[in-house]
Scaffold this motif. Sequence first.
Motif, short mmCIF file in Angstrom:
data_model
loop_
_atom_site.label_atom_id
_atom_site.label_comp_id
_atom_site.label_asym_id
_atom_site.label_seq_id
_atom_site.Cartn_x
_atom_site.Cartn_y
_atom_site.Cartn_z
N MET A 36 0.81 -1.21 0.00
CA MET A 36 0.00 0.00 0.00
C MET A 36 0.85 1.27 0.00
O MET A 36 0.36 2.34 -0.32
CB MET A 36 -0.95 0.01 1.20
CG MET A 36 -2.03 -1.06 1.12
SD MET A 36 -3.39 -0.77 2.26
CE MET A 36 -2.58 -1.05 3.81
N MET A 123 -3.61 -1.12 -2.69
CA MET A 123 -4.16 -2.10 -1.76
C MET A 123 -4.76 -3.27 -2.53
O MET A 123 -5.49 -3.08 -3.51
CB MET A 123 -5.27 -1.47 -0.90
CG MET A 123 -5.82 -2.43 0.16
SD MET A 123 -7.00 -1.64 1.27
CE MET A 123 -8.50 -1.75 0.31
N SER A 125 -7.42 -6.02 -2.49
CA SER A 125 -8.68 -6.19 -1.76
C SER A 125 -9.28 -7.58 -1.93
O SER A 125 -10.28 -7.91 -1.30
CB SER A 125 -9.70 -5.15 -2.24
OG SER A 125 -9.87 -5.24 -3.64
N SER A 139 -6.98 -5.57 -7.18
CA SER A 139 -6.62 -4.36 -6.44
C SER A 139 -7.87 -3.55 -6.11
O SER A 139 -8.96 -3.81 -6.63
CB SER A 139 -5.66 -3.50 -7.27
OG SER A 139 -6.38 -2.79 -8.27
N SER A 140 -7.70 -2.55 -5.25
CA SER A 140 -8.84 -1.71 -4.87
C SER A 140 -9.34 -0.87 -6.04
O SER A 140 -10.47 -0.38 -6.01
CB SER A 140 -8.43 -0.79 -3.71
OG SER A 140 -7.30 -0.01 -4.08
N ASN A 154 0.26 -9.78 5.29
CA ASN A 154 -0.46 -8.55 5.56
C ASN A 154 -0.16 -7.90 6.90
O ASN A 154 -0.69 -6.83 7.20
CB ASN A 154 -1.97 -8.79 5.45
CG ASN A 154 -2.37 -9.34 4.10
OD1 ASN A 154 -2.23 -10.53 3.85
ND2 ASN A 154 -2.83 -8.49 3.22
N PHE A 157 -2.35 -5.27 9.18
CA PHE A 157 -3.19 -4.39 8.37
C PHE A 157 -4.59 -4.94 8.10
O PHE A 157 -5.49 -4.18 7.76
CB PHE A 157 -2.49 -4.07 7.04
CG PHE A 157 -1.42 -3.02 7.18
CD1 PHE A 157 -1.65 -1.74 6.74
CD2 PHE A 157 -0.20 -3.33 7.76
CE1 PHE A 157 -0.67 -0.75 6.86
CE2 PHE A 157 0.78 -2.36 7.90
CZ PHE A 157 0.55 -1.07 7.45
N ASN A 178 -5.80 0.83 7.09
CA ASN A 178 -5.83 -0.63 7.17
C ASN A 178 -6.20 -1.24 5.82
O ASN A 178 -6.48 -0.52 4.86
CB ASN A 178 -6.78 -1.10 8.27
CG ASN A 178 -8.21 -0.61 8.06
OD1 ASN A 178 -8.55 -0.11 6.98
ND2 ASN A 178 -9.05 -0.74 9.07
N SER A 179 -6.21 -2.56 5.75
CA SER A 179 -6.54 -3.28 4.52
C SER A 179 -7.85 -4.03 4.73
O SER A 179 -8.03 -4.71 5.75
CB SER A 179 -5.42 -4.26 4.19
OG SER A 179 -5.77 -5.08 3.09
N THR A 180 -8.76 -3.92 3.78
CA THR A 180 -10.06 -4.56 3.91
C THR A 180 -10.34 -5.45 2.69
O THR A 180 -9.76 -5.27 1.64
CB THR A 180 -11.18 -3.50 4.04
OG1 THR A 180 -11.14 -2.65 2.87
CG2 THR A 180 -10.99 -2.66 5.28
#
Length: 623
Positions: A36, A123, A125, A139-140, A154, A157, A178-180
């Motif tokens: 990220m 990011m 996702s 990816s996002s 990860n 995150f 953060n990562s979702t």
Amino acid sequence: MFQDKYDVIVVGAGHAGSEAAAVAANMGATTLLVTMNLQTIGQMSCNPAMGGIAKGQIVREIDALGGLSGIVSDNSAIQFKMLNKSKGPAMWSPRTQNDRMRFAEEWRKELEAIPTLDFYQEMISGLIIEKGKVVGVKSSLGIEIRAKSVVLTNGTFLNGLIHIGEKQFGGGRAGERNSTGITEQLIDLGFESGRMKTGTPPRVDGRSLDYSKMSVQPGDDVVSKFSYTDRSNKLSRQRDCHMTYTSPLVHDLLREGFDRSPMFNGRIKSVGPRYCPSIEDKIDRFATKDRHQMFIEPEGWDTVEVYVNGFSTSLPEDVQFKALRSVVGFEKVKFFRPGYAIEYDYFPPTQLKHTLETKIIENLYFAGQINGTTGYEEAASQGMMAGINAVRKIREEEAFILRRDDAYIGVLIDDLITKGTEEPYRMFTSRAEYRTLLRQDNADLRLTPSAYKLGIVGEDRLRTVERKKEETEKMIQFFRNTSYSYPEMNELLEEKNSATVTQDDKFFKVFARPQIGMDDLRRFDEVENYIQEHDLNEDILEQVEVQVKYSGYINKEKENADKLNRLEDIKIPENFDFSKIQSISIEARQKLKAVQPVTISQASRISGVNPNDISVLLVHMGR
């Protein structure tokens, strides 16, 4: 934007991700490292140090396998210490204090120097799954990138949530989001997940501290390093650390904020690292102790920022500040930022194979804190093993698995896969039953030949290790065969308060005494001439001394390891149905079914599986 298909995609560029990407690319696999934030590659999220008890052994093992953590640590070090020197060599553990900014810079430079490694900042996702196999990532921004294998590293995150007192906000690290998306997808795919927490102390302005009131903690006079290679140098100068203590007043001030502490008011429900508790946890659990140590660690050569080791906390920032100003030497302290706790998702590691590939999704690997571990070193070693096995799997080559008597890395992974963990797992020397074999001084002898076969290191490095082994054995034989003159020897023995001798004898017998070291014997012309004629370096001389003094313990441990390894040779068929064996306990059937051990030896280490259950399994295996 990307080539049609990568061999390996690594998600996350912390310690696990950096080692995974480096080793995969160095093995010749086309590799993409996705993070990220490309400015935080190799970031030291917590303390600015590498190594320590058992962890230093892991860093040397990573280096022996051709990894980069040792080189990066050496080239960014500001202090070196060999811990536990008062104990036997099985306990000696190297540790560096590091320059946080240079550490990350060194990682970036090392990674960018690998031609087959690409980078991308965004990011991730989600994963692309087809017929039970991972084939890429999303990816996002909705971009799909295809790969033959994916390594998830990860860190903290995944749905990370930061706590400071009664305040909480999403983040994977201070100042970063953060990562979702990934957790939710993995749960939908059938994975079990959980939550863990970790914490970090305040960072303060070193100019505001009174070091004259603290005790100095200097580095070693005789400096060593992590890497066995000449790609890093020993420190020629060092920065001091300092030590001070909390007090009953500090504890009382901290207690005033307990009603606003997320640890005590129920906001934090997950489990933190037992062996690195927060300051509020320490004064709650050890209420009879009137003080706790605090180590004041500089963040680098050219910064005034200081890490307050021993004061990890998630209390409100005003409570942190008030209490810290009551610590000796901190009366005028200025904050750079307060301490905080962070909760994050992890996946119980019993869902993995020993290669760190998931059992549910083929060619998907987990490494680092996603597996429930804590610590840079533990993460880096998992990243390296995941990267190696991801490459070997797509090449249809045999998996690379380290046994418990091969390396601390083998102990770490076996513990995770076989026993699982419900709290952040940290490595200790006590976890390794063969720690006399797994010393920091012989990691190259144990592991570099394997690294050569894997194609990670070149022939020059193998030759160096072979020479070390050969010259060590030759010098031990020299001590066995060469006699001393007893009048001259008695002069040394009297100086060392060791029993004198009455006749000439072999150097080996005297060398085995705990009071007599290599430097003592170098006063004898026979020994010094041998060293000079054979041009022996300090690594070889240390190896000779350890092997002479501890040969009995080493041989006994080898025998024990060989006995247990016979059970490693008894393989359990893949997808074996343990539920059909009615003569073992219900608990054992449940545990065996969940873990799916691949050998009888692994089955014997599962909690809840007793010796009688193993006997029944041996019968079923035709033994």
